[in-house]
Motif scaffolding. Sequence first.
Motif, PDB file in Angstrom:
ATOM      1  N   ILE A  55      53.299  53.188 -28.106  1.00 19.37           N
ATOM      2  CA  ILE A  55      53.417  51.800 -28.547  1.00 19.37           C
ATOM      3  C   ILE A  55      54.899  51.489 -28.716  1.00 19.37           C
ATOM      4  CG2 ILE A  55      52.877  50.138 -30.374  1.00 19.37           C
ATOM      5  CD1 ILE A  55      50.340  51.767 -30.933  1.00 19.37           C
ATOM      6  N   MET A  56      55.338  50.396 -28.107  1.00 20.15           N
ATOM      7  CA  MET A  56      56.765  50.075 -28.055  1.00 20.15           C
ATOM      8  C   MET A  56      57.093  48.865 -28.922  1.00 20.15           C
ATOM      9  SD  MET A  56      57.253  50.681 -23.954  1.00 20.15           S
ATOM     10  CE  MET A  56      55.769  49.753 -23.614  1.00 20.15           C
ATOM     11  N   LEU A  57      58.174  48.989 -29.689  1.00 24.09           N
ATOM     12  CA  LEU A  57      58.610  47.944 -30.611  1.00 24.09           C
ATOM     13  C   LEU A  57      60.023  47.502 -30.239  1.00 24.09           C
ATOM     14  CD1 LEU A  57      57.472  49.698 -33.928  1.00 24.09           C
ATOM     15  CD2 LEU A  57      56.126  48.193 -32.443  1.00 24.09           C
ATOM     16  N   HIS A  58      60.191  46.222 -29.971  1.00 25.54           N
ATOM     17  CA  HIS A  58      61.512  45.703 -29.602  1.00 25.54           C
ATOM     18  C   HIS A  58      62.364  45.438 -30.841  1.00 25.54           C
ATOM     19  CE1 HIS A  58      60.374  41.678 -30.922  1.00 25.54           C
ATOM     20  NE2 HIS A  58      59.242  41.811 -30.258  1.00 25.54           N
ATOM     21  N   GLY A  59      63.626  45.096 -30.615  1.00 21.25           N
ATOM     22  CA  GLY A  59      64.524  44.750 -31.708  1.00 21.25           C
ATOM     23  C   GLY A  59      64.713  43.249 -31.809  1.00 21.25           C
ATOM     24  N   VAL A  60      65.868  42.824 -32.314  1.00 22.16           N
ATOM     25  CA  VAL A  60      66.116  41.396 -32.531  1.00 22.16           C
ATOM     26  C   VAL A  60      66.799  40.737 -31.326  1.00 22.16           C
ATOM     27  CG1 VAL A  60      66.179  41.600 -35.038  1.00 22.16           C
ATOM     28  CG2 VAL A  60      68.297  41.909 -33.726  1.00 22.16           C
ATOM     29  N   LYS A 193      67.004  28.088 -39.501  1.00 27.09           N
ATOM     30  CA  LYS A 193      67.168  29.068 -38.435  1.00 27.09           C
ATOM     31  C   LYS A 193      68.631  29.273 -38.052  1.00 27.09           C
ATOM     32  CE  LYS A 193      62.609  28.642 -36.299  1.00 27.09           C
ATOM     33  NZ  LYS A 193      61.877  28.427 -35.032  1.00 27.09           N
ATOM     34  N   ILE A 194      68.946  30.506 -37.728  1.00 27.32           N
ATOM     35  CA  ILE A 194      70.292  30.893 -37.314  1.00 27.32           C
ATOM     36  C   ILE A 194      70.178  31.634 -35.984  1.00 27.32           C
ATOM     37  CG2 ILE A 194      72.336  32.268 -37.870  1.00 27.32           C
ATOM     38  CD1 ILE A 194      71.548  32.021 -40.825  1.00 27.32           C
ATOM     39  N   GLY A 223      68.424  35.113 -26.866  1.00 28.00           N
ATOM     40  CA  GLY A 223      68.782  33.734 -27.202  1.00 28.00           C
ATOM     41  C   GLY A 223      67.966  33.159 -28.337  1.00 28.00           C
ATOM     42  N   ASN A 224      67.207  34.001 -29.008  1.00 24.22           N
ATOM     43  CA  ASN A 224      66.320  33.555 -30.082  1.00 24.22           C
ATOM     44  C   ASN A 224      67.102  33.213 -31.361  1.00 24.22           C
ATOM     45  OD1 ASN A 224      63.879  32.983 -31.359  1.00 24.22           O
ATOM     46  ND2 ASN A 224      63.510  35.112 -31.948  1.00 24.22           N
ATOM     47  N   SER A 225      66.449  32.439 -32.211  1.00 24.35           N
ATOM     48  CA  SER A 225      66.968  32.142 -33.550  1.00 24.35           C
ATOM     49  C   SER A 225      65.990  32.689 -34.581  1.00 24.35           C
ATOM     50  CB  SER A 225      67.125  30.630 -33.755  1.00 24.35           C
ATOM     51  OG  SER A 225      68.074  30.094 -32.846  1.00 24.35           O
ATOM     52  N   CYS A 226      66.510  33.185 -35.690  1.00 22.81           N
ATOM     53  CA  CYS A 226      65.669  33.710 -36.770  1.00 22.81           C
ATOM     54  C   CYS A 226      65.930  32.933 -38.047  1.00 22.81           C
ATOM     55  CB  CYS A 226      65.948  35.194 -36.996  1.00 22.81           C
ATOM     56  SG  CYS A 226      65.302  36.261 -35.703  1.00 22.81           S
ATOM     57  N   THR A 227      64.942  32.893 -38.904  1.00 26.69           N
ATOM     58  CA  THR A 227      65.099  32.180 -40.169  1.00 26.69           C
ATOM     59  C   THR A 227      65.958  32.978 -41.145  1.00 26.69           C
ATOM     60  OG1 THR A 227      63.124  33.174 -41.141  1.00 26.69           O
ATOM     61  CG2 THR A 227      62.832  31.089 -39.925  1.00 26.69           C
ATOM     62  N   VAL A 228      66.497  32.265 -42.109  1.00 27.57           N
ATOM     63  CA  VAL A 228      67.234  32.909 -43.195  1.00 27.57           C
ATOM     64  C   VAL A 228      66.331  33.919 -43.889  1.00 27.57           C
ATOM     65  CG1 VAL A 228      68.206  32.513 -45.495  1.00 27.57           C
ATOM     66  CG2 VAL A 228      68.886  31.047 -43.579  1.00 27.57           C
ATOM     67  N   ALA A 229      65.061  33.575 -44.059  1.00 27.13           N
ATOM     68  CA  ALA A 229      64.114  34.470 -44.729  1.00 27.13           C
ATOM     69  C   ALA A 229      63.957  35.779 -43.969  1.00 27.13           C
ATOM     70  CB  ALA A 229      62.757  33.781 -44.880  1.00 27.13           C
ATOM     71  N   PHE A 230      63.865  35.688 -42.633  1.00 26.97           N
ATOM     72  CA  PHE A 230      63.729  36.915 -41.841  1.00 26.97           C
ATOM     73  C   PHE A 230      64.995  37.761 -41.951  1.00 26.97           C
ATOM     74  CE2 PHE A 230      64.297  39.545 -38.138  1.00 26.97           C
ATOM     75  CZ  PHE A 230      63.050  40.127 -37.971  1.00 26.97           C
TER      76      PHE A 230
END
Length: 322
Positions: A55-60, A193-194, A223-230
Motif C-alpha cells: 500500500i503506497m502513501l504519497h506526500g504533500v 488555504k496556502i 500545485g495543490n494548496s492546503c489549509t492552515v489546519a492541515f
Amino acid sequence: MNYSEQKAWKEIQRTLPENYRFTDSFSPTEEWWTWKGHKIHLDCFRNPRAEVKVIMLHGVGTNGRQMSMITGGPLAKNGYETIAIDMPTYGLTEVAKNTTVIYDDWIELGNDYINYELSRDSRPIFLYGLSAGGMETYDVACRNGKVKGIIGMTFLDQQNADVRNTTTRNWFMSRIAVPMLGVLNKTGFGKVKIKMSIASKMWALCNNDTAMKAFMKDKTSAGNSCTVAFLDSYMHHRLLCSPENFNVCPILLTQPEKDRWTPLRLSKPFLDKIRKVDVKIAMLPDGGHYPVEPAALIKMKQEIIAFIELSLIHISEPHETS
C-alpha cells in the motif's frame, strides 16, 4: 473523473524510462472506497495470486498515480499486488462536503484501509511512503500494529529544527509562519488555504525540469494548496510512538542520492534512535526527491523487493520452529 482524463501524470511519465510507462495493456485499475463521507480514489494493480500487498502513501507534493508510476507498476510486474491511495485533498479523491482535512485524518485513513484489506484476505501488508508519506507509514504502522514492513523515501520528524528549517521554503516560513499556524487555526483561519509551493521547497521535488513543470501545474499534486489546519496538524504532529519503543516491523529507507529537498541527514537522527527492529538505508544513485532517473528507479525496485522477501522469511520463521 479518472486518471485517463488527466494530462499531468502523462507528461511526467514521458520523463521516465520507457519500461516504466503505462500502456493500454498495462495500467492501474481505478477503484473507489468510501471513508467518512470521502470518496477515496485507489490506483491498483490487483493480483489475487500475489503473496503480499504493498500500500503506497504519497506526500504533500505527489498523488497516488505518481506513486503507481515509479513504484506500483514496477512492483506489479514482479508479482506484487499494489494499491496507491489518493489522500483527501490530493489526487482524484472527492472530499466530503463541509469537511476540513488534517494530517491526523491521513493516519486514521491509512489504518482503516489496512484493516479493510485485511478483512478481505490475510496476506501480509507492506507500506511504501514517498516524502512526507515516509513518516506517515511509521505513524500508520504504530497505529495499526499489523504491518509487516515499512519503506520510506524519507522519515522526517518535524519536531527536529534541522528538518523544519531545511524542508520549509525559507527562514520566515520555518521560524515565524510555522509557529503562527496554531494561533491562526485557533482564531478562525483554519480553512484558509496556502499553496504548498509557498510553504515548502516544492521546486526541489524532482531534478528533471520537464517533470517539474508538469508537477507545478498539477493542482492534484505539487500545485495543490492546503489549509492552515492541515499544515498546523502536520508541522506540529507528535509521533504516535517513540522511535526508541517502535517494535512493529522492519524499516527500509530508500534515500535518493541527489535529493535537494530532504537529504539523508534529515532522516538519520530519527532512524538512529530505532533499536528494536532492523533498519536499512539504501542509497538511490543519481536520484532526486521524486526519482525519474533510471539508475535510481532500478535500485529502488531491487531494494524494495529484497526487503520484502527477507521480511517474509522472518515472518515464516516462527511457523518453522514451532
